[in-house]
Design a protein around this motif. Structure first.
Motif, PDB file in Angstrom:
ATOM      1  N   SER A  13      20.367 -23.301  35.815  1.00  0.00           N
ATOM      2  CA  SER A  13      19.132 -22.641  36.233  1.00  0.00           C
ATOM      3  C   SER A  13      17.933 -23.395  35.685  1.00  0.00           C
ATOM      4  O   SER A  13      18.079 -24.355  34.928  1.00  0.00           O
ATOM      5  N   GLN A  14      16.749 -22.929  36.054  1.00  0.00           N
ATOM      6  CA  GLN A  14      15.503 -23.518  35.557  1.00  0.00           C
ATOM      7  C   GLN A  14      14.929 -22.684  34.418  1.00  0.00           C
ATOM      8  O   GLN A  14      13.717 -22.551  34.269  1.00  0.00           O
ATOM      9  N   SER A  15      15.819 -22.133  33.620  1.00  0.00           N
ATOM     10  CA  SER A  15      15.392 -21.310  32.489  1.00  0.00           C
ATOM     11  C   SER A  15      16.335 -21.510  31.307  1.00  0.00           C
ATOM     12  O   SER A  15      17.413 -22.105  31.444  1.00  0.00           O
ATOM     13  N   TYR A  16      15.899 -21.024  30.151  1.00  0.00           N
ATOM     14  CA  TYR A  16      16.689 -21.072  28.926  1.00  0.00           C
ATOM     15  C   TYR A  16      17.159 -19.666  28.573  1.00  0.00           C
ATOM     16  O   TYR A  16      16.413 -18.690  28.747  1.00  0.00           O
ATOM     17  N   LEU A  17      18.390 -19.555  28.072  1.00  0.00           N
ATOM     18  CA  LEU A  17      18.916 -18.289  27.581  1.00  0.00           C
ATOM     19  C   LEU A  17      18.443 -18.093  26.146  1.00  0.00           C
ATOM     20  O   LEU A  17      18.561 -18.995  25.311  1.00  0.00           O
ATOM     21  N   VAL A  18      17.920 -16.916  25.857  1.00  0.00           N
ATOM     22  CA  VAL A  18      17.456 -16.580  24.511  1.00  0.00           C
ATOM     23  C   VAL A  18      18.292 -15.406  24.013  1.00  0.00           C
ATOM     24  O   VAL A  18      18.385 -14.375  24.686  1.00  0.00           O
ATOM     25  N   GLU A  19      18.907 -15.565  22.845  1.00  0.00           N
ATOM     26  CA  GLU A  19      19.746 -14.506  22.276  1.00  0.00           C
ATOM     27  C   GLU A  19      19.352 -14.233  20.830  1.00  0.00           C
ATOM     28  O   GLU A  19      19.166 -15.170  20.038  1.00  0.00           O
ATOM     29  N   LEU A  20      19.241 -12.969  20.506  1.00  0.00           N
ATOM     30  CA  LEU A  20      18.971 -12.509  19.142  1.00  0.00           C
ATOM     31  C   LEU A  20      20.186 -11.687  18.715  1.00  0.00           C
ATOM     32  O   LEU A  20      20.537 -10.703  19.376  1.00  0.00           O
ATOM     33  N   SER A  21      20.843 -12.098  17.634  1.00  0.00           N
ATOM     34  CA  SER A  21      22.084 -11.435  17.251  1.00  0.00           C
ATOM     35  C   SER A  21      22.227 -11.350  15.744  1.00  0.00           C
ATOM     36  O   SER A  21      21.635 -12.129  14.986  1.00  0.00           O
ATOM     37  N   VAL A  22      23.049 -10.400  15.321  1.00  0.00           N
ATOM     38  CA  VAL A  22      23.436 -10.238  13.921  1.00  0.00           C
ATOM     39  C   VAL A  22      24.910  -9.880  13.894  1.00  0.00           C
ATOM     40  O   VAL A  22      25.357  -8.999  14.642  1.00  0.00           O
ATOM     41  N   LEU A  23      25.677 -10.551  13.048  1.00  0.00           N
ATOM     42  CA  LEU A  23      27.082 -10.223  12.828  1.00  0.00           C
ATOM     43  C   LEU A  23      27.162  -9.500  11.489  1.00  0.00           C
ATOM     44  O   LEU A  23      26.799 -10.075  10.451  1.00  0.00           O
ATOM     45  N   ALA A  24      27.590  -8.247  11.494  1.00  0.00           N
ATOM     46  CA  ALA A  24      27.553  -7.424  10.286  1.00  0.00           C
ATOM     47  C   ALA A  24      28.779  -6.531  10.229  1.00  0.00           C
ATOM     48  O   ALA A  24      29.449  -6.300  11.240  1.00  0.00           O
ATOM     49  N   PRO A  25      29.096  -5.986   9.034  1.00  0.00           N
ATOM     50  CA  PRO A  25      30.186  -5.017   8.938  1.00  0.00           C
ATOM     51  C   PRO A  25      29.868  -3.747   9.707  1.00  0.00           C
ATOM     52  O   PRO A  25      28.717  -3.492  10.073  1.00  0.00           O
ATOM     53  N   SER A  26      30.875  -2.940   9.942  1.00  0.00           N
ATOM     54  CA  SER A  26      30.708  -1.695  10.699  1.00  0.00           C
ATOM     55  C   SER A  26      29.747  -0.750   9.990  1.00  0.00           C
ATOM     56  O   SER A  26      29.683  -0.710   8.761  1.00  0.00           O
TER      57      SER A  26
ATOM     58  N   SER B 299      42.493   0.389   1.221  1.00  0.00           N
ATOM     59  CA  SER B 299      42.191  -1.047   1.182  1.00  0.00           C
ATOM     60  C   SER B 299      41.689  -1.538   2.527  1.00  0.00           C
ATOM     61  O   SER B 299      40.750  -2.329   2.607  1.00  0.00           O
ATOM     62  N   LEU B 300      42.315  -1.062   3.613  1.00  0.00           N
ATOM     63  CA  LEU B 300      41.886  -1.466   4.945  1.00  0.00           C
ATOM     64  C   LEU B 300      40.492  -0.958   5.252  1.00  0.00           C
ATOM     65  O   LEU B 300      39.661  -1.672   5.823  1.00  0.00           O
ATOM     66  N   ASN B 301      40.220   0.287   4.868  1.00  0.00           N
ATOM     67  CA  ASN B 301      38.886   0.848   5.111  1.00  0.00           C
ATOM     68  C   ASN B 301      37.826   0.096   4.330  1.00  0.00           C
ATOM     69  O   ASN B 301      36.715  -0.135   4.812  1.00  0.00           O
ATOM     70  N   ALA B 302      38.163  -0.302   3.103  1.00  0.00           N
ATOM     71  CA  ALA B 302      37.213  -1.070   2.297  1.00  0.00           C
ATOM     72  C   ALA B 302      36.955  -2.423   2.935  1.00  0.00           C
ATOM     73  O   ALA B 302      35.818  -2.910   2.948  1.00  0.00           O
ATOM     74  N   ALA B 303      37.995  -3.054   3.479  1.00  0.00           N
ATOM     75  CA  ALA B 303      37.831  -4.357   4.126  1.00  0.00           C
ATOM     76  C   ALA B 303      36.937  -4.250   5.353  1.00  0.00           C
ATOM     77  O   ALA B 303      36.122  -5.130   5.626  1.00  0.00           O
ATOM     78  N   ARG B 304      37.072  -3.154   6.107  1.00  0.00           N
ATOM     79  CA  ARG B 304      36.248  -2.970   7.318  1.00  0.00           C
ATOM     80  C   ARG B 304      34.770  -2.868   6.969  1.00  0.00           C
ATOM     81  O   ARG B 304      33.911  -3.220   7.780  1.00  0.00           O
ATOM     82  N   ASN B 305      34.481  -2.382   5.759  1.00  0.00           N
ATOM     83  CA  ASN B 305      33.085  -2.251   5.340  1.00  0.00           C
ATOM     84  C   ASN B 305      32.512  -3.548   4.787  1.00  0.00           C
ATOM     85  O   ASN B 305      31.330  -3.610   4.470  1.00  0.00           O
ATOM     86  N   ILE B 306      33.361  -4.556   4.624  1.00  0.00           N
ATOM     87  CA  ILE B 306      32.919  -5.839   4.064  1.00  0.00           C
ATOM     88  C   ILE B 306      32.913  -6.930   5.118  1.00  0.00           C
ATOM     89  O   ILE B 306      31.980  -7.721   5.218  1.00  0.00           O
ATOM     90  N   ILE B 307      33.965  -6.989   5.935  1.00  0.00           N
ATOM     91  CA  ILE B 307      34.107  -8.064   6.917  1.00  0.00           C
ATOM     92  C   ILE B 307      33.118  -7.855   8.062  1.00  0.00           C
ATOM     93  O   ILE B 307      33.064  -6.784   8.660  1.00  0.00           O
ATOM     94  N   PRO B 308      32.300  -8.877   8.378  1.00  0.00           N
ATOM     95  CA  PRO B 308      31.375  -8.743   9.522  1.00  0.00           C
ATOM     96  C   PRO B 308      32.128  -8.797  10.840  1.00  0.00           C
ATOM     97  O   PRO B 308      32.531  -9.861  11.297  1.00  0.00           O
ATOM     98  N   ASN B 309      32.352  -7.642  11.441  1.00  0.00           N
ATOM     99  CA  ASN B 309      33.158  -7.587  12.669  1.00  0.00           C
ATOM    100  C   ASN B 309      32.427  -6.917  13.820  1.00  0.00           C
ATOM    101  O   ASN B 309      33.032  -6.614  14.843  1.00  0.00           O
ATOM    102  N   GLN B 310      31.133  -6.666  13.670  1.00  0.00           N
ATOM    103  CA  GLN B 310      30.354  -6.090  14.759  1.00  0.00           C
ATOM    104  C   GLN B 310      29.133  -6.966  15.033  1.00  0.00           C
ATOM    105  O   GLN B 310      28.445  -7.388  14.110  1.00  0.00           O
ATOM    106  N   GLU B 311      28.917  -7.216  16.326  1.00  0.00           N
ATOM    107  CA  GLU B 311      27.764  -8.020  16.731  1.00  0.00           C
ATOM    108  C   GLU B 311      26.717  -7.116  17.375  1.00  0.00           C
ATOM    109  O   GLU B 311      27.016  -6.349  18.286  1.00  0.00           O
ATOM    110  N   TYR B 312      25.498  -7.220  16.876  1.00  0.00           N
ATOM    111  CA  TYR B 312      24.344  -6.547  17.471  1.00  0.00           C
ATOM    112  C   TYR B 312      23.599  -7.608  18.279  1.00  0.00           C
ATOM    113  O   TYR B 312      23.286  -8.682  17.760  1.00  0.00           O
ATOM    114  N   LEU B 313      23.293  -7.331  19.554  1.00  0.00           N
ATOM    115  CA  LEU B 313      22.845  -8.382  20.457  1.00  0.00           C
ATOM    116  C   LEU B 313      21.730  -7.921  21.381  1.00  0.00           C
ATOM    117  O   LEU B 313      21.771  -6.831  21.944  1.00  0.00           O
ATOM    118  N   LEU B 314      20.724  -8.799  21.532  1.00  0.00           N
ATOM    119  CA  LEU B 314      19.678  -8.672  22.548  1.00  0.00           C
ATOM    120  C   LEU B 314      19.576 -10.005  23.271  1.00  0.00           C
ATOM    121  O   LEU B 314      19.719 -11.065  22.652  1.00  0.00           O
TER     122      LEU B 314
END
Length: 221
Positions: free
Chosen positions: A174-187, A15-30
């Protein structure tokens, strides 16, 4: 019939392993940055590339506080962030856990780190303080959020958060803007990183989104 009822449907581990594959708990970031003078051009490009073309980007105006706590014998602190919307005072506060970036394959297109978000009440700061958490820093962030499928793109300006200082008299960091591209997804959904790299290529040369080594930045004088 009794024998059929007594047979377990699944074990707790399954059950825990199945939950890890469903719950978005990893962030992919640039991450990247763009100068103030070029931000309007970037926003125009994003309006054309992203999903919310008709409604436009979603503005946000938030106050973020960054906490840390060290466990007994732990080298790395536990990092927690609390964010509240300044333009929607009745919205729930947000508590976010951010793990250390994975030191995996250097050819991986994005940073990958554990991330869990939950909604909380306004007493979360008092709760964290009683737990022994220390607030390391805080800031005000104001900008726009775009969507492209599962990808989230934010273009934001960061301001100093001075105690008692009026919000309309804030000082930009600063004199600039922060730009972030991200996805929150399951493992295990590493294929999304390739989609992010392809999207980042479409934003060049206006902004160069890349993996930022935060540990290395901490040692820059």
């Amino acid at each position: 019939m009794i024998e059929n009822v007594s047979q377990p449907v699944s074990t707790a581990t399954e059950s825990l392993n199945a939950a890890r594959n469903i719950i978005p708990n990893q962030e992919y970031l640039l991450q990247g940055s763009v100068m103030d003078s070029a931000v309007e051009v970037l926003l125009h490009r994003l309006r054309g590339l992203c999903d919310n073309v008709d409604s436009g980007p979603e503005p946000f105006y938030d106050h973020e506080m960054c906490f840390s706590i060290r466990g007994a014998g732990s080298m790395q602190p536990l990092l927690l962030r609390v964010r509240r919307a300044l333009d929607y005072q009745d919205m729930p506060w947000q508590l976010r856990y951010i793990g250390q970036p994975e030191i995996g394959d250097k050819s991986r297109p994005t940073i990958v780190r554990n991330s869990i978000d939950i909604g909380t009440s306004a007493t979360v700061v008092e709760f964290l303080t009683e737990l022994g958490c220390r607030m390391d820093f805080e800031y005000i962030v104001r900008g726009y959020m775009f969507r492209k499928g599962r990808m989230k793109i934010t273009v934001s300006k960061i301001f100093k958060s001075g105690q008692g200082k009026p919000l309309d008299n804030m000082e930009a960091l600063s004199q600039s803007y922060l730009v972030e591209l991200s996805v929150l997804a399951p493992s295990g959904q590493d294929a999304i990183a390739e989609d992010m790299r392809s999207f980042a290529e479409q934003l060049r040369p206006l902004v160069q989104l890349e993996k930022v080594d935060c540990k290395r930045l901490q040692h820059v004088p």
